[in-house]
Design an enzyme around this catalytic site. Structure first.
Site, PDB file in Angstrom:
ATOM      1  N   PHE A   1     -11.557  -7.055  13.814  1.00 28.21           N
ATOM      2  CA  PHE A   1     -10.479  -7.530  12.947  1.00 28.21           C
ATOM      3  C   PHE A   1     -10.145  -6.465  11.892  1.00 28.21           C
ATOM      4  CE2 PHE A   1      -9.175  -9.836   9.030  1.00 28.21           C
ATOM      5  CZ  PHE A   1      -7.911 -10.204   9.481  1.00 28.21           C
ATOM      6  N   GLN A   2      -8.875  -6.181  11.764  1.00 25.34           N
ATOM      7  CA  GLN A   2      -8.369  -5.163  10.832  1.00 25.34           C
ATOM      8  C   GLN A   2      -9.017  -3.794  11.058  1.00 25.34           C
ATOM      9  OE1 GLN A   2      -8.364  -6.779   6.769  1.00 25.34           O
ATOM     10  NE2 GLN A   2      -6.282  -7.511   7.141  1.00 25.34           N
TER      11      GLN A   2
ATOM     12  N   GLU B   1       0.812  -1.224   0.000  1.00 31.97           N
ATOM     13  CA  GLU B   1       0.000   0.000   0.000  1.00 31.97           C
ATOM     14  C   GLU B   1       0.843   1.271   0.000  1.00 31.97           C
ATOM     15  OE1 GLU B   1      -0.552  -2.590   1.943  1.00 31.97           O
ATOM     16  OE2 GLU B   1      -2.656  -3.180   1.848  1.00 31.97           O
TER      17      GLU B   1
ATOM     18  N   MET C   1      24.430   8.838   2.321  1.00 35.64           N
ATOM     19  CA  MET C   1      24.307  10.119   3.013  1.00 35.64           C
ATOM     20  C   MET C   1      24.574   9.942   4.510  1.00 35.64           C
ATOM     21  SD  MET C   1      24.014  13.254   2.400  1.00 35.64           S
ATOM     22  CE  MET C   1      23.060  13.907   1.032  1.00 35.64           C
TER      23      MET C   1
ATOM     24  N   LYS D   1     -17.440  -0.637   5.861  1.00 37.43           N
ATOM     25  CA  LYS D   1     -17.844  -1.599   4.837  1.00 37.43           C
ATOM     26  C   LYS D   1     -19.346  -1.551   4.549  1.00 37.43           C
ATOM     27  CE  LYS D   1     -17.291  -6.335   3.322  1.00 37.43           C
ATOM     28  NZ  LYS D   1     -16.700  -7.655   3.578  1.00 37.43           N
TER      29      LYS D   1
END
Lengths: 566, 163
Positions: free
Chosen positions: A105-106, A43, A473, A155
């Protein structure tokens, strides 16, 4: 309904990754062909790809992720876009409304997590609100000082069995959000008078000019005045880098002439800049003799770090237009004699040639030479996305950008792993253009999974990896400030074989180890127009980026090489 | 210097957290905060007292104005204004102390709003400074509990904060 709203808003491409909370939306995507969805492999890459797309096109990038880990993975990309004021819409799934707050969940509080790194966010509570919220989100993301907007959708809100009468609003009005349009005429007049009367003026312009589509007007203004101009890291390309009035980038790794001219100027016209600490060095020592004229669309950017003598809040284009008009009608004439003297002084600084590349011995490639070669073989006309580190600075210093939206890098947040997915987003926006990712072996490994995405969608990105077998760097700072103690910045013995890696993903890999074969092999790689080529260029591992600002000093205080300082 | 910033805010979920988050995110200080809906239920009025020099306060008000949920705001301390805070204070009051607390409350025009044989609950209304002064005045009395609302305020005269 969400997808229909996106289509009605003019969205062609979205970048995303499916998951439980967004399955209704993915089913809707399956059942249409107006909005194309690009399946990334992480993602974070979706957000960077959308970001690259937005920076290259000026249109907002759109991201779709699921709840919980999908949303949190997107956070780095949202913060990256926020710091650089990039318009982006992130649609994140959320658990069912009835489950919110139950540690389902999630489940994660995406609106809460993203709060400090978004311009605004919405939690959709009713399906019927979707069109209006989408409209508002795009309006907020793209107007004023642009930025990312999160739309969190439970959802059940996207459940297709919940029907409502759809209509997409033509416009939107928010009583609490207004966009500054024209700058204050009196202020602009004052600024123009100071500008025209200046003896040692300089224009200092940044990403705001590119975001505000002000490059053409800026060029007109600068050339009309005949004044020197410098761009920030974010502003490269806003003014043609090959023009003689351009002094190069300023700041921590800016050119000697740009930083000296800033320090000794008597008038600084800052446009679309934010006087970042990477530019100003020590604030109390910043441009001691200069009057500061500051143009920005965001009032909070003005006098945030450096107090402006003449603040002007307005869009870059309208303010420059007004300035051009006022210059025409003003009685004050530019003091050409003083300006000649000023240019003489600047040309003296230029003679120092602070970006001079000293070739290495034994056919070893200097990283700067790779960028010079890249500039040459792409005729200076490529879209160059960069990761973060030494290679980023070399690319900024040595690739001369003549056009806006060609230089795509994470300036504010400095996100390693940004470059490759961003280059992917650019390639999707412009399938026929040359999209290059300049990276290092450190940054690239932060998002290399996108090699699979590039195969799936046939994206012939050219990856130029300046491989110095270290976090360059970090190592440079350790060399300069920590007695050369390379604490966790080297890993030469555990690097993957990037050629095999590229091949494993179905692409072409190429290694270049000698200066004498650099140009020929780079040309070969870029000739493979329809293939992704990973070009692993082994460069001098001891090279540092110079000039470099001396901490605690003013802009004139720079280290110019391993042996020379101002 | 202490400033009182009064804000009209969209009465929507998450709006308050955006305001509070801004303060912590940018390292600004909140001394007190009050919030409640106004006569128009789509709007909340929020009052924040904070401390900082002019430059800091300018940044605070600019950043607050940038929040999409902020409809309007005013720094009340820029002009003449009325500020009020309410304090409920519960003290131990037995024997001679009962009279003393009573007298002090009278002087401050405070009201004793609840009484038991050993305890007074007192309501004091006024500026924060007056409330502080009351606490100083009953020094020596055992304080059991203090609940202050934080400052609320309006401008004096015809100046109003409305949409």
């Amino acid at each position: 309904m969400l997808i229909r709203a996106l289509h009605d808003e003019g969205v062609e491409l979205i970048y995303g990754y499916p998951g439980g909370a967004v399955l209704h939306i993915y089913d809707a995507i399956f059942n249409q062909d107006k909005v194309e969805h690009i399946l990334v492999r992480h993602e974070q890459a979706a957000t960077h790809a959308a970001d690259g797309y937005a920076r290259a096109t000026g249109r907002p990038g759109v991201v779709l992720v699921t709840s919980g880990p999908g949303a949190t993975n997107a956070v780095t990309g949202i913060a990256t876009a926020f710091m650089d004021s990039i318009p982006m819409i992130v649609i994140s799934g959320q658990v069912d409304s009835s489950l919110i707050g139950s540690d389902g969940f999630q489940e994660t509080d995406m609106v809460g997590i993203s709060r400090p790194i978004v311009k605004h966010s919405f939690m959709v509570q009713n399906p019927a609100d979707i069109p209006n919220i989408v409209k508002k989100a795009f309006y907020i993301a793209t107007t004023g000082r642009p930025g990312p907007v999160v739309i969190d959708i439970p959802k059940d809100v996207t459940d297709p069995s919940k029907k409502f009468k759809y209509s997409y609003p033509e416009s939107v009005k928010l009583r609490s959000y207004s966009v500054p349009a024209k700058g204050h005429t009196g202020q602009i007049k004052k600024a123009v008078e100071i500008l025209l009367a200046a003896k040692r003026p300089i224009l200092y312009t940044g990403g705001g000019v590119i975001q505000g589509e002000g490059s053409a007007l800026l060029t007109e203004l600068t050339q009309k005045l005949g004044y020197p101009i410098t761009n920030t890291l974010m502003g490269l390309g806003a003014y043609p880098a090959t023009d003689k009035q351009f002094l190069g980038m300023l700041g921590m790794h800016g050119t000697y002439e740009a930083n000296m001219a800033m320090h000794f100027s008597d008038v600084v016209l800052g446009i679309g800049v934010r006087f970042d600490d990477r530019v100003t060095n020590t604030i109390s020592k910043f441009c001691p003799g200069a009057k500061i004229l500051h143009v920005d669309i965001d009032p909070a950017s003005i006098s945030k770090t450096v107090a402006a003598d003449v603040p002007i809040v307005g869009s870059v284009t309208s303010v420059i237009e007004d300035m051009l008009e006022l210059i025409k009608s003003s009685d004050t004439k530019i003091d050409r004699k003083a300006l000649d003297l000023w240019w003489k002084q600047i040309d003296g600084w230029r003679e120092k040639d602070s970006l001079k590349v000293v070739p290495a011995e034994n056919d070893v490639i200097k990283p700067q030479q790779v960028i010079q070669c890249l500039y040459e073989i792409t005729n200076g006309d490529a879209y160059v996305s960069s990761d973060v580190g030494q290679h980023q600075m070399f690319a900024a210093q040595y690739y001369k950008f003549d056009k806006p939206r060609r230089w795509i890098n994470s300036g504010g947040l400095g996100t390693m792993g940004f470059g490759f997915p961003a280059a992917m987003g650019v390639q999707l926006a412009f399938p026929d253009a040359v999209s290059v990712c300049v990276t290092g072996e450190g940054s690239f490994q932060m998002n290399l999974q996108e090699l699979a995405t590039c195969l799936q969608y046939n994206l012939p990105v050219k990856i130029v990896c300046l491989n110095n077998q270290a976090l360059g760097m970090v190592k440079q700072w350790q060399d300069m400030q920590y007695g050369g103690r390379y604490s966790h910045s080297t890993y030469a013995e555990s690097l993957p074989d990037f050629i095999k890696l590229a091949e494993a993903y179905g692409h072409v890999g190429m290694r270049i180890e000698k200066l004498s074969e650099l140009k020929q092999k780079m040309t070969e790689a870029f000739a493979l127009k329809d293939r992704l080529v990973f070009i692993d260029v082994m460069v001098d591992p001891m090279e540092h980026v110079y000039p470099m600002a001396i901490k605690g000093g003013s802009m004139k205080d720079m280290i110019l090489s391993k042996t020379e300082r101002t | 210097m202490r400033h009182i910033i009064s804000i009209l805010l969209e009465n929507e979920p998450g709006a308050l957290s955006r305001v509070v988050g801004l303060f912590s995110q940018r390292n600004y200080n909140i001394e007190s905060l009050t919030v409640a809906p106004t006569e128009d239920h789509t709007l909340s009025r929020l009052t924040i007292t904070t401390v900082g020099d002019d430059r800091k306060i300018e940044q605070i008000t600019k950043h607050l104005n940038k929040l999409v949920d902020v409809v309007k705001l005013v720094d009340l301390t820029e002009g003449a204004h009325i500020e009020r805070e309410l304090m409920l204070i519960k003290v131990k009051a037995t024997g001679a102390q009962r009279d003393e607390v009573n007298r002090t409350a009278d002087i401050f025009r405070a009201q004793i709003v609840d009484v038991t044989s050993t305890i007074y609950s007192i309501q004091v209304v006024g500026t924060s400074a007056k409330l502080d002064a009351f606490l100083a005045a009953i020094n020596g009395i055992t304080i059991l509990e203090v609940a202050r609302t934080g400052v609320s305020g309006v401008s004096r005269g015809e100046k109003v904060l409305s949409v």
